[in-house]
Design a protein around this motif. Structure first.
Motif, PDB file in Angstrom:
ATOM      1  N   ILE A 129       0.835  -1.207   0.000  1.00 25.29           N
ATOM      2  CA  ILE A 129       0.000   0.000   0.000  1.00 25.29           C
ATOM      3  C   ILE A 129       0.873   1.261   0.000  1.00 25.29           C
ATOM      4  O   ILE A 129       1.823   1.384   0.774  1.00 25.29           O
ATOM      5  N   ASP A 130       0.556   2.170  -0.909  1.00 25.66           N
ATOM      6  CA  ASP A 130       1.225   3.471  -1.092  1.00 25.66           C
ATOM      7  C   ASP A 130       2.564   3.381  -1.810  1.00 25.66           C
ATOM      8  O   ASP A 130       3.194   4.411  -2.067  1.00 25.66           O
ATOM      9  N   GLN A 131       3.017   2.174  -2.159  1.00 23.78           N
ATOM     10  CA  GLN A 131       4.249   2.046  -2.941  1.00 23.78           C
ATOM     11  C   GLN A 131       3.944   2.223  -4.429  1.00 23.78           C
ATOM     12  O   GLN A 131       2.853   1.869  -4.894  1.00 23.78           O
ATOM     13  N   LYS A 132       4.899   2.728  -5.176  1.00 21.79           N
ATOM     14  CA  LYS A 132       4.680   2.983  -6.595  1.00 21.79           C
ATOM     15  C   LYS A 132       4.961   1.736  -7.432  1.00 21.79           C
ATOM     16  O   LYS A 132       5.875   0.963  -7.129  1.00 21.79           O
ATOM     17  N   ILE A 133       4.164   1.568  -8.475  1.00 21.41           N
ATOM     18  CA  ILE A 133       4.370   0.458  -9.400  1.00 21.41           C
ATOM     19  C   ILE A 133       5.765   0.582 -10.013  1.00 21.41           C
ATOM     20  O   ILE A 133       6.194   1.667 -10.406  1.00 21.41           O
ATOM     21  N   GLY A 134       6.478  -0.516 -10.071  1.00 18.09           N
ATOM     22  CA  GLY A 134       7.857  -0.526 -10.545  1.00 18.09           C
ATOM     23  C   GLY A 134       8.865  -0.544  -9.413  1.00 18.09           C
ATOM     24  O   GLY A 134      10.064  -0.720  -9.651  1.00 18.09           O
ATOM     25  N   SER A 135       8.396  -0.390  -8.178  1.00 15.85           N
ATOM     26  CA  SER A 135       9.299  -0.359  -7.034  1.00 15.85           C
ATOM     27  C   SER A 135       9.744  -1.770  -6.640  1.00 15.85           C
ATOM     28  O   SER A 135       9.018  -2.753  -6.828  1.00 15.85           O
ATOM     29  N   ARG A 136      10.945  -1.834  -6.087  1.00 13.37           N
ATOM     30  CA  ARG A 136      11.415  -3.023  -5.375  1.00 13.37           C
ATOM     31  C   ARG A 136      11.416  -2.653  -3.897  1.00 13.37           C
ATOM     32  O   ARG A 136      12.066  -1.692  -3.484  1.00 13.37           O
ATOM     33  N   VAL A 137      10.689  -3.443  -3.102  1.00 14.81           N
ATOM     34  CA  VAL A 137      10.460  -3.109  -1.699  1.00 14.81           C
ATOM     35  C   VAL A 137      10.889  -4.272  -0.820  1.00 14.81           C
ATOM     36  O   VAL A 137      10.573  -5.437  -1.110  1.00 14.81           O
ATOM     37  N   LEU A 138      11.604  -3.974   0.240  1.00 14.24           N
ATOM     38  CA  LEU A 138      11.995  -4.980   1.221  1.00 14.24           C
ATOM     39  C   LEU A 138      11.139  -4.777   2.469  1.00 14.24           C
ATOM     40  O   LEU A 138      11.040  -3.670   2.997  1.00 14.24           O
ATOM     41  N   VAL A 139      10.534  -5.861   2.923  1.00 13.69           N
ATOM     42  CA  VAL A 139       9.649  -5.791   4.085  1.00 13.69           C
ATOM     43  C   VAL A 139      10.165  -6.723   5.178  1.00 13.69           C
ATOM     44  O   VAL A 139      10.366  -7.919   4.938  1.00 13.69           O
ATOM     45  N   GLY A 140      10.396  -6.175   6.366  1.00 12.18           N
ATOM     46  CA  GLY A 140      10.680  -6.986   7.539  1.00 12.18           C
ATOM     47  C   GLY A 140       9.381  -7.169   8.286  1.00 12.18           C
ATOM     48  O   GLY A 140       8.802  -6.202   8.796  1.00 12.18           O
ATOM     49  N   VAL A 141       8.881  -8.397   8.308  1.00 14.61           N
ATOM     50  CA  VAL A 141       7.539  -8.668   8.811  1.00 14.61           C
ATOM     51  C   VAL A 141       7.602  -9.217  10.236  1.00 14.61           C
ATOM     52  O   VAL A 141       8.192 -10.272  10.482  1.00 14.61           O
ATOM     53  N   ALA A 142       7.002  -8.496  11.163  1.00 18.93           N
ATOM     54  CA  ALA A 142       6.908  -8.972  12.537  1.00 18.93           C
ATOM     55  C   ALA A 142       5.989 -10.190  12.590  1.00 18.93           C
ATOM     56  O   ALA A 142       5.075 -10.317  11.771  1.00 18.93           O
ATOM     57  N   PRO A 143       6.203 -11.102  13.543  1.00 14.54           N
ATOM     58  CA  PRO A 143       5.366 -12.311  13.613  1.00 14.54           C
ATOM     59  C   PRO A 143       3.869 -12.025  13.612  1.00 14.54           C
ATOM     60  O   PRO A 143       3.094 -12.743  12.968  1.00 14.54           O
ATOM     61  N   ALA A 144       3.459 -10.959  14.313  1.00 17.94           N
ATOM     62  CA  ALA A 144       2.028 -10.638  14.379  1.00 17.94           C
ATOM     63  C   ALA A 144       1.457 -10.279  13.018  1.00 17.94           C
ATOM     64  O   ALA A 144       0.249 -10.416  12.781  1.00 17.94           O
ATOM     65  N   ASP A 145       2.314  -9.806  12.107  1.00 16.94           N
ATOM     66  CA  ASP A 145       1.876  -9.465  10.749  1.00 16.94           C
ATOM     67  C   ASP A 145       2.206 -10.579   9.761  1.00 16.94           C
ATOM     68  O   ASP A 145       2.064 -10.404   8.544  1.00 16.94           O
ATOM     69  N   GLY A 146       2.692 -11.706  10.287  1.00 18.59           N
ATOM     70  CA  GLY A 146       3.040 -12.844   9.438  1.00 18.59           C
ATOM     71  C   GLY A 146       2.132 -14.025   9.695  1.00 18.59           C
ATOM     72  O   GLY A 146       0.914 -13.930   9.541  1.00 18.59           O
TER      73      GLY A 146
END
Length: 322
Positions: A129-146
């Motif tokens: 959400i809110d990232q632009k198309i064409g972006s490469r994004v790295l996400v560190g996901v907390a257990p509660a969000d995994g």
């Protein structure tokens, strides 16, 4: 786990505990993770290496975050992804506990995710959400969000308290239809009927006659969108009732305001959906009468209220396909 009328749900779908034909998996026989008291690491400690399949290297293991973090590795120049859109991505998934790759779509088809934390694990939605198309994004996901709420993911060898690293290459995004849209088809006599509210939710009335013994796929609206092909992911709004009782046993509306995504033509949904949805167009509304052998046969889901000999009735709005 929330009940759905599909045999398996797609990887990362909220509430799912199994993967649907997604890449490699790891054994769940590993020893329990040590408590990462001082082993927390930030995204700055993760190195992204480009290649045919990108790789993620951790400076310290285990990788652990208590709050999901998002880092734009390469900014895109397209429109920003909006909540509720369907987003096509390539991804690499790494288990923060051991730094090993758990799954990847590179070299295979892209994966479509709904940018909605009620429809996909929240870490994915927060990375989109809110990232632009064409972006490469790295996400560190907390257990509660995994996968914590699901008790981990056995197929991927991910434990409930594992933090995750997900690299997302955002390819495209679009907004699914709110409900079926197209040309109305006169209903055939003798079949169940349906009435719809302003949001497209169906109330189905079943006739007091013996259930058909053949699969029936009756269009109520013919859409003019893309044609559903074998192996694609369909997003649909649906209601399912039991012919004998007329009682609703499941509805997309009970899982949230958006359509539910699932693969078709891959043996991961009931046979009626696998065959009946392929070849249909986005925007279509279908009435489907499903005898047992085209549904759950002799193995209906526990606590669903469906008997081994029950015929099912679905009304399905096809609102998107990827």
């Amino acid at each position: 786990m929330r009940y759905r009328p599909v045999a398996l749900t797609a990887l990362f779908v909220a509430g799912a505990v199994v993967a649907a034909g997604c890449g490699s998996s790891k054994s769940d026989s590993k020893s329990a993770p040590k408590k990462p008291a001082a082993a927390s690491a930030s995204l700055s400690s993760v190195t992204v290496k480009s290649g045919k399949t990108p790789t993620l290297s951790l400076a310290k293991k285990p990788f652990s975050v208590t709050k999901t973090a998002v880092k734009v590795v390469t900014p895109g120049h397209g429109a920003a992804v909006k909540k509720g859109q369907s987003v096509s991505v390539n991804y690499v998934l790494v288990d923060g506990r051991d730094g090993k790759q758990a799954d990847s779509t590179y070299g295979k088809a892209t994966q479509a995710f709904p940018a909605d934390p009620t429809q996909v694990i929240p870490g994915i939605a927060k990375g989109l959400i809110d990232q632009k198309i064409g972006s490469r994004v790295l996400v560190g996901v907390a257990p509660a969000d995994g996968f914590k709420s699901q008790g981990g993911n056995q197929n991927l060898g991910i434990q409930a308290d594992d933090s995750l690293l997900i690299l997302l290459d955002i390819k495209s995004a679009h907004t699914p239809l709110a409900m079926a849209k197209g040309t109305a088809v006169p209903p055939k006599a003798g079949l169940p009927t349906a009435k719809f509210d302003s949001k497209g939710n169906a109330t189905i009335t079943v006739p007091k006659t013996p259930a058909p013994t053949k699969l029936i796929v009756q269009p109520l609206i013919k859409g003019d969108g893309a044609t559903v092909k074998k192996g694609q992911t369909v997003s649909a709004k649906y209601t399912g009732v039991i012919w004998k009782t007329g009682k609703v046993f499941d509805s997309a509306a009970t899982h949230g305001p958006n359509a539910v995504p699932f693969p078709v033509g891959a043996g991961q949904v009931i046979p009626a959906w696998d065959t009946g949805l392929v070849g249909q167009k986005v925007g279509s509304r279908l009435l489907m009468v499903v005898p047992p052998k085209y549904g759950y046969d002799t193995s209906p889901p526990a606590n669903s209220g469906i008997g081994k000999t029950d015929t099912l009735v679905f009304v399905i709005d096809i609102v998107d396909v990827n």
